[in-house]
Design a protein around this motif. Structure first.
Motif, PDB file in Angstrom:
ATOM      1  N   VAL A   1       0.857  -1.181   0.000  1.00 48.70           N
ATOM      2  CA  VAL A   1       0.000   0.000   0.000  1.00 48.70           C
ATOM      3  C   VAL A   1       0.894   1.231   0.000  1.00 48.70           C
ATOM      4  O   VAL A   1       1.957   1.251   0.629  1.00 48.70           O
ATOM      5  CB  VAL A   1      -0.959   0.011   1.214  1.00 48.70           C
ATOM      6  N   LEU A   2       0.462   2.262  -0.719  1.00 49.33           N
ATOM      7  CA  LEU A   2       1.199   3.518  -0.796  1.00 49.33           C
ATOM      8  C   LEU A   2       0.531   4.547   0.101  1.00 49.33           C
ATOM      9  O   LEU A   2      -0.667   4.815  -0.019  1.00 49.33           O
ATOM     10  CB  LEU A   2       1.237   4.019  -2.248  1.00 49.33           C
ATOM     11  N   LEU A   3       1.303   5.135   1.021  1.00 52.47           N
ATOM     12  CA  LEU A   3       0.787   6.160   1.914  1.00 52.47           C
ATOM     13  C   LEU A   3       0.897   7.536   1.262  1.00 52.47           C
ATOM     14  O   LEU A   3       1.738   7.758   0.381  1.00 52.47           O
ATOM     15  CB  LEU A   3       1.567   6.148   3.231  1.00 52.47           C
ATOM     16  N   PRO A   4       0.070   8.490   1.686  1.00 46.99           N
ATOM     17  CA  PRO A   4       0.158   9.849   1.130  1.00 46.99           C
ATOM     18  C   PRO A   4       1.534  10.481   1.308  1.00 46.99           C
ATOM     19  O   PRO A   4       1.927  11.359   0.542  1.00 46.99           O
ATOM     20  CB  PRO A   4      -0.908  10.617   1.926  1.00 46.99           C
ATOM     21  N   SER A   5       2.296  10.019   2.310  1.00 48.12           N
ATOM     22  CA  SER A   5       3.639  10.546   2.553  1.00 48.12           C
ATOM     23  C   SER A   5       4.641  10.140   1.483  1.00 48.12           C
ATOM     24  O   SER A   5       5.761  10.667   1.430  1.00 48.12           O
ATOM     25  CB  SER A   5       4.139  10.048   3.917  1.00 48.12           C
ATOM     26  N   GLY A   6       4.259   9.199   0.635  1.00 48.11           N
ATOM     27  CA  GLY A   6       5.186   8.687  -0.365  1.00 48.11           C
ATOM     28  C   GLY A   6       5.945   7.471   0.107  1.00 48.11           C
ATOM     29  O   GLY A   6       6.883   7.026  -0.563  1.00 48.11           O
ATOM     30  N   GLU A   7       5.546   6.919   1.240  1.00 49.28           N
ATOM     31  CA  GLU A   7       6.170   5.710   1.748  1.00 49.28           C
ATOM     32  C   GLU A   7       5.362   4.502   1.312  1.00 49.28           C
ATOM     33  O   GLU A   7       4.140   4.496   1.417  1.00 49.28           O
ATOM     34  CB  GLU A   7       6.257   5.773   3.273  1.00 49.28           C
TER      35      GLU A   7
ATOM     36  N   ALA B   1       8.808  -0.818   5.362  1.00 52.49           N
ATOM     37  CA  ALA B   1       8.604   0.483   4.721  1.00 52.49           C
ATOM     38  C   ALA B   1       9.682   0.699   3.671  1.00 52.49           C
ATOM     39  O   ALA B   1      10.879   0.588   3.967  1.00 52.49           O
ATOM     40  CB  ALA B   1       8.640   1.601   5.753  1.00 52.49           C
ATOM     41  N   ILE B   2       9.264   1.016   2.442  1.00 49.79           N
ATOM     42  CA  ILE B   2      10.180   1.260   1.330  1.00 49.79           C
ATOM     43  C   ILE B   2       9.957   2.688   0.833  1.00 49.79           C
ATOM     44  O   ILE B   2       8.840   3.031   0.440  1.00 49.79           O
ATOM     45  CB  ILE B   2       9.944   0.277   0.169  1.00 49.79           C
ATOM     46  N   PRO B   3      10.967   3.550   0.834  1.00 51.26           N
ATOM     47  CA  PRO B   3      10.773   4.897   0.272  1.00 51.26           C
ATOM     48  C   PRO B   3      10.458   4.819  -1.215  1.00 51.26           C
ATOM     49  O   PRO B   3      11.191   4.193  -1.984  1.00 51.26           O
ATOM     50  CB  PRO B   3      12.117   5.585   0.526  1.00 51.26           C
ATOM     51  N   LEU B   4       9.381   5.450  -1.620  1.00 57.37           N
ATOM     52  CA  LEU B   4       9.000   5.420  -3.031  1.00 57.37           C
ATOM     53  C   LEU B   4      10.101   6.030  -3.903  1.00 57.37           C
ATOM     54  O   LEU B   4      10.332   5.588  -5.034  1.00 57.37           O
ATOM     55  CB  LEU B   4       7.680   6.162  -3.236  1.00 57.37           C
ATOM     56  N   LYS B   5      10.792   7.028  -3.366  1.00 56.72           N
ATOM     57  CA  LYS B   5      11.824   7.704  -4.145  1.00 56.72           C
ATOM     58  C   LYS B   5      13.011   6.793  -4.460  1.00 56.72           C
ATOM     59  O   LYS B   5      13.826   7.112  -5.338  1.00 56.72           O
ATOM     60  CB  LYS B   5      12.309   8.946  -3.405  1.00 56.72           C
ATOM     61  N   SER B   6      13.114   5.658  -3.743  1.00 53.96           N
ATOM     62  CA  SER B   6      14.222   4.740  -4.010  1.00 53.96           C
ATOM     63  C   SER B   6      13.934   3.793  -5.163  1.00 53.96           C
ATOM     64  O   SER B   6      14.834   3.090  -5.624  1.00 53.96           O
ATOM     65  CB  SER B   6      14.540   3.926  -2.751  1.00 53.96           C
ATOM     66  N   ILE B   7      12.683   3.768  -5.629  1.00 57.43           N
ATOM     67  CA  ILE B   7      12.291   2.823  -6.680  1.00 57.43           C
ATOM     68  C   ILE B   7      12.549   3.416  -8.053  1.00 57.43           C
ATOM     69  O   ILE B   7      12.105   4.529  -8.368  1.00 57.43           O
ATOM     70  CB  ILE B   7      10.813   2.445  -6.528  1.00 57.43           C
TER      71      ILE B   7
END
Length: 367
Positions: free
Chosen positions: A274-280, A300-306
């Motif tokens: 699931v993607l949180l509004p925070s971008g996590e 928890a995976i930072p979206l910016k790392s993908i």
């Protein structure tokens, strides 16, 4: 269920494991003997037409029976839980859940759409007393339809619907055994909408049988300004492994399609995300061993790392085993509570076994 020794067979035989003697009777009852279906190519608990169904709910007052006063588990705080049962034969096998508002968008944690791994939709609302879930209302079951308006289960192997993602009125569903992706436009009849098959990267079609597409997440275009993955559908395999033994995932559509990997540790497989509004990005994972039984965790995976070619990893936020009120947890979603807190909802797949349970659990993300 197939002749191969799958995760469902693991669950089915776990009660015979060495760890079983150390578990409580309640915990052992959560591990089922899953009988082999009469035909491995077809669903055995199909929903053939839309029908209103009765779903009964029994509360789960504490998440850890050994310490009923405990509410904090890692970065999560237990809110409430339900054991769901129904006289409707087709109810069960829930492998994904997403919350909706009146326009078909994810929202408040009340109106939901869920999928079973037998090619069916379940829709309804969660009823609350304060912040505690107390029951389900207005539940309807309906078959997923193909482009011709026929149940997708009429086609051999087209029933293992394991993953769901929303993009406004567009609903994406992944089928694991055939590694196919479908899109339904809910503005055209909600669960009566006809699905269209979308193209997938060639590598996705080569994922292992019964270990394929297990989780889908759509990155909204308005999530964050300058988000490089805006408009991308992220698809995770359950246990498709790259040459280094990490979990394969795909970026479909969007500005930078491609393939990346999620670091696999401690033999966990991916169940949902699931993607949180925070971008996590939160990834729900599970594993089985003869010594510890069934375990789940959330990372928890930072979206910016993908990005294409990336190997991503992240910290563990939560972990539980059969000493807690879990089962075969397969779905996760998030919404904002009344006070703006992030609430996570987990749902389990009972494999249509009388020894397993359909659980609906809610936690507050506190860190």
């Amino acid at each position: 269920m197939t002749a191969r020794f799958s995760r469902r067979q693991f669950l089915g035989h776990a009660a015979a494991g060495a760890a079983s003697a150390a578990l409580s009777a309640n915990a052992r009852a959560q591990i089922a003997t899953q009988p082999s279906p009469k035909s491995p190519g077809q669903a055995q608990h199909t929903v053939t037409e839309p029908v209103a169904i009765e779903v009964n709910a029994r509360p789960i007052p504490s998440f850890e029976p050994r310490d009923r006063a405990r509410t904090r588990f890692g970065a999560l705080e237990y809110r409430s839980g339900l054991v769901l049962t129904s006289p409707f034969r087709g109810f069960g096998g829930l492998s994904g859940i997403r919350f909706l508002d009146a326009q078909g968008e994810r929202k408040k944690g009340e109106r939901f759409i869920a999928i079973s791994d037998q090619g069916a939709w379940f829709s309804g609302t969660i009823r609350y007393s304060g912040r505690d879930m107390v029951g389900l209302d207005n539940v309807e079951a309906a078959p997923m339809l193909n482009a011709e308006g026929r149940p997708i289960t009429e086609k051999r192997l087209w029933y293992d619907t394991e993953s769901i993602a929303l993009d406004g009125a567009n609903v994406y569903v992944g089928l694991e055994r055939v590694n196919a992706l479908m899109r339904f436009d809910f503005s055209k009849g909600f669960t009566r909408a006809r699905g269209e098959v979308l193209p997938l990267p060639p590598a996705a079609k080569k994922l292992p049988y019964n270990k394929g597409l297990e989780a889908l997440v759509f990155v909204p275009k308005d999530l964050q300004k300058g988000q490089p993955l805006a408009g991308t559908l992220i698809a995770f395999s359950e246990r498709g492994l790259d040459r280094d033994g990490n979990l394969i995932a795909f970026l479909i559509g969007g500005p930078s399609p491609g393939q990346f990997s999620v670091r696999r540790t401690e033999n966990f497989d991916i169940s949902d995300a699931v993607l949180l509004p925070s971008g996590e990005l939160l990834i729900l994972e599970r594993k089985f061993s003869w010594f510890t039984g069934v375990n789940i965790r959330i990372r928890a995976i930072p979206l910016k790392s993908i990005a294409p070619g990336a190997l991503v990893d992240g910290p563990e936020l939560f972990a539980a085993d059969l000493g807690h009120e879990i089962d075969n947890m397969e779905g996760i979603d998030a919404h904002l509570g009344a006070n703006g807190e992030t609430v996570l909802t987990l749902v389990s797949d009972d494999n249509f076994s009388f020894l397993q349970r359909t659980l609906l659990l809610q936690f507050t993300l506190v860190e």
